[in-house]
Design a protein around this motif. Structure first.
Motif, PDB file in Angstrom:
ATOM      1  N   GLU A  54      -0.978  87.171  53.531  1.00 16.87           N
ATOM      2  CA  GLU A  54      -0.817  86.805  52.261  1.00 16.87           C
ATOM      3  C   GLU A  54       0.432  87.132  51.424  1.00 16.87           C
ATOM      4  N   ALA A  55       1.345  88.034  51.790  1.00 17.71           N
ATOM      5  CA  ALA A  55       2.565  88.080  51.192  1.00 17.71           C
ATOM      6  C   ALA A  55       3.404  87.372  51.826  1.00 17.71           C
ATOM      7  N   ALA A  56       3.418  87.148  53.009  1.00 10.29           N
ATOM      8  CA  ALA A  56       4.367  86.357  53.821  1.00 10.29           C
ATOM      9  C   ALA A  56       3.679  85.151  54.596  1.00 10.29           C
ATOM     10  N   PRO A  57       3.114  84.209  54.029  1.00 11.13           N
ATOM     11  CA  PRO A  57       2.130  83.241  54.743  1.00 11.13           C
ATOM     12  C   PRO A  57       2.934  82.464  55.724  1.00 11.13           C
ATOM     13  N   HIS A  58       4.209  82.491  55.899  1.00  6.61           N
ATOM     14  CA  HIS A  58       4.973  81.616  56.822  1.00  6.61           C
ATOM     15  C   HIS A  58       5.448  82.731  58.074  1.00  6.61           C
ATOM     16  N   LEU A  59       5.054  84.077  57.784  1.00  4.55           N
ATOM     17  CA  LEU A  59       5.947  84.902  58.725  1.00  4.55           C
ATOM     18  C   LEU A  59       5.259  84.620  60.044  1.00  4.55           C
ATOM     19  N   ALA A  60       4.073  84.485  60.674  1.00  4.52           N
ATOM     20  CA  ALA A  60       3.533  84.304  61.891  1.00  4.52           C
ATOM     21  C   ALA A  60       4.075  82.962  62.415  1.00  4.52           C
ATOM     22  N   GLU A  61       4.369  81.932  61.713  1.00  2.62           N
ATOM     23  CA  GLU A  61       5.024  80.742  62.242  1.00  2.62           C
ATOM     24  C   GLU A  61       6.535  80.840  62.242  1.00  2.62           C
ATOM     25  N   ASP A  62       7.279  81.525  61.506  1.00  6.40           N
ATOM     26  CA  ASP A  62       8.427  81.875  61.816  1.00  6.40           C
ATOM     27  C   ASP A  62       8.641  82.925  62.803  1.00  6.40           C
ATOM     28  N   TYR A  63       8.077  83.792  63.160  1.00  8.36           N
ATOM     29  CA  TYR A  63       7.934  84.599  64.277  1.00  8.36           C
ATOM     30  C   TYR A  63       7.797  83.857  65.569  1.00  8.36           C
ATOM     31  N   ALA A  64       6.707  82.997  65.677  1.00  6.46           N
ATOM     32  CA  ALA A  64       6.612  82.090  66.788  1.00  6.46           C
ATOM     33  C   ALA A  64       7.869  81.241  66.921  1.00  6.46           C
ATOM     34  N   ALA A  65       8.332  80.508  66.025  1.00  8.82           N
ATOM     35  CA  ALA A  65       9.588  79.891  66.408  1.00  8.82           C
ATOM     36  C   ALA A  65      10.757  80.697  66.813  1.00  8.82           C
ATOM     37  N   ALA A  66      11.029  81.855  66.221  1.00  9.13           N
ATOM     38  CA  ALA A  66      11.907  82.871  66.635  1.00  9.13           C
ATOM     39  C   ALA A  66      11.810  83.081  68.200  1.00  9.13           C
ATOM     40  N   CYS A  67      10.733  83.002  68.660  1.00  6.04           N
ATOM     41  CA  CYS A  67      10.462  83.538  69.967  1.00  6.04           C
ATOM     42  C   CYS A  67      10.871  82.332  70.824  1.00  6.04           C
ATOM     43  N   ARG A  68      10.540  81.037  70.240  1.00  6.87           N
ATOM     44  CA  ARG A  68      11.136  79.807  70.876  1.00  6.87           C
ATOM     45  C   ARG A  68      12.496  79.815  71.005  1.00  6.87           C
ATOM     46  N   GLY A  69      13.430  80.619  70.222  1.00  7.72           N
ATOM     47  CA  GLY A  69      14.838  80.366  70.130  1.00  7.72           C
ATOM     48  C   GLY A  69      15.445  79.940  68.880  1.00  7.72           C
ATOM     49  N   GLU A  70      14.566  79.491  68.128  1.00  3.75           N
ATOM     50  CA  GLU A  70      15.018  78.919  66.780  1.00  3.75           C
ATOM     51  C   GLU A  70      15.088  80.112  65.721  1.00  3.75           C
ATOM     52  N   VAL A  71      15.916  79.989  64.803  1.00  2.00           N
ATOM     53  CA  VAL A  71      15.987  80.920  63.688  1.00  2.00           C
ATOM     54  C   VAL A  71      15.553  80.209  62.400  1.00  2.00           C
ATOM     55  N   PRO A  72      14.347  80.552  62.093  1.00  5.27           N
ATOM     56  CA  PRO A  72      13.998  79.974  60.882  1.00  5.27           C
ATOM     57  C   PRO A  72      14.715  80.317  59.604  1.00  5.27           C
ATOM     58  N   ALA A  73      14.871  79.432  58.548  1.00  7.89           N
ATOM     59  CA  ALA A  73      15.594  79.720  57.334  1.00  7.89           C
ATOM     60  C   ALA A  73      15.380  80.977  56.814  1.00  7.89           C
ATOM     61  N   ARG A  74      14.168  81.359  56.689  1.00  2.00           N
ATOM     62  CA  ARG A  74      13.623  82.405  56.091  1.00  2.00           C
ATOM     63  C   ARG A  74      14.091  83.740  56.788  1.00  2.00           C
ATOM     64  N   PHE A  75      14.630  83.597  58.007  1.00  2.00           N
ATOM     65  CA  PHE A  75      15.159  84.785  58.586  1.00  2.00           C
ATOM     66  C   PHE A  75      16.602  84.963  58.671  1.00  2.00           C
TER      67      PHE A  75
END
Length: 168
Positions: free
Chosen positions: A144-165
């Protein structure tokens, strides 16, 4: 090979002995000595710290020099870990930088920066747990507090660095 594994400081009866045998089977004595020197130089370890690290995680000797250099740069320069801290917890060097170390660091840093996790939280604990446990403990509770966290974490695991990170 058994004598060489014992000389690395790994007792015959320990669970790490098989890993030590594997490590020494892959390389000559000279190559092992060169890899130990590489660890000392890369992580700025003393002989005692190398001995501690190798006895706890002998398979780190099978990692390439380049891989160790990238891990050192990330863990010491970006995460801010002390070389002695890494020597006492060498299992961290056996994990993928791209698939585990960086993504978890970014996720935990995001949680800390947004007041969702205690700033005193150790880096090592989130790295050690399985991916399922990491998700349960660090990602799912903050849906709830960070609704995009799971998506951003998954992107980071693929080697991307989400803007929120990205942190200033």
């Amino acid at each position: 090979m058994v004598a060489c594994a014992k000389n690395m400081g790994v007792p015959c009866g320990s669970g790490m002995f098989g890993h030590a045998l594997h490590a020494v089977a892959c390389f000559s004595k000279e190559e092992i000595a060169a890899r130990v020197d590489c660890l000392k130089n890369t992580f700025m370890w003393t002989d005692a710290e190398v001995a501690i690290a190798v006895s706890k995680a002998p398979l780190m000797l099978t990692r390439s020099k380049e891989s160790m250099q990238r891990s050192s740069e990330f863990l010491i320069s970006e995460v801010g870990l002390e070389p002695a801290y890494i020597a006492r917890r060498p299992a961290v060097l056996t994990y993928s930088l791209k698939g585990r170390l960086r993504p978890r660091y970014y996720a935990v840093k995001f949680l800390k920066e947004n007041g969702l996790l205690n700033h005193d939280r150790d880096y090592y604990s989130p790295v050690l747990v399985s991916n399922n446990d990491f998700m349960k403990k660090y990602i799912c509770p903050h849906k709830e507090a960070a609704p995009h966290l799971a998506e951003d974490y998954a992107a980071a695991c693929r080697g991307e660095v989400p803007a929120r990170f990205i942190f200033a």
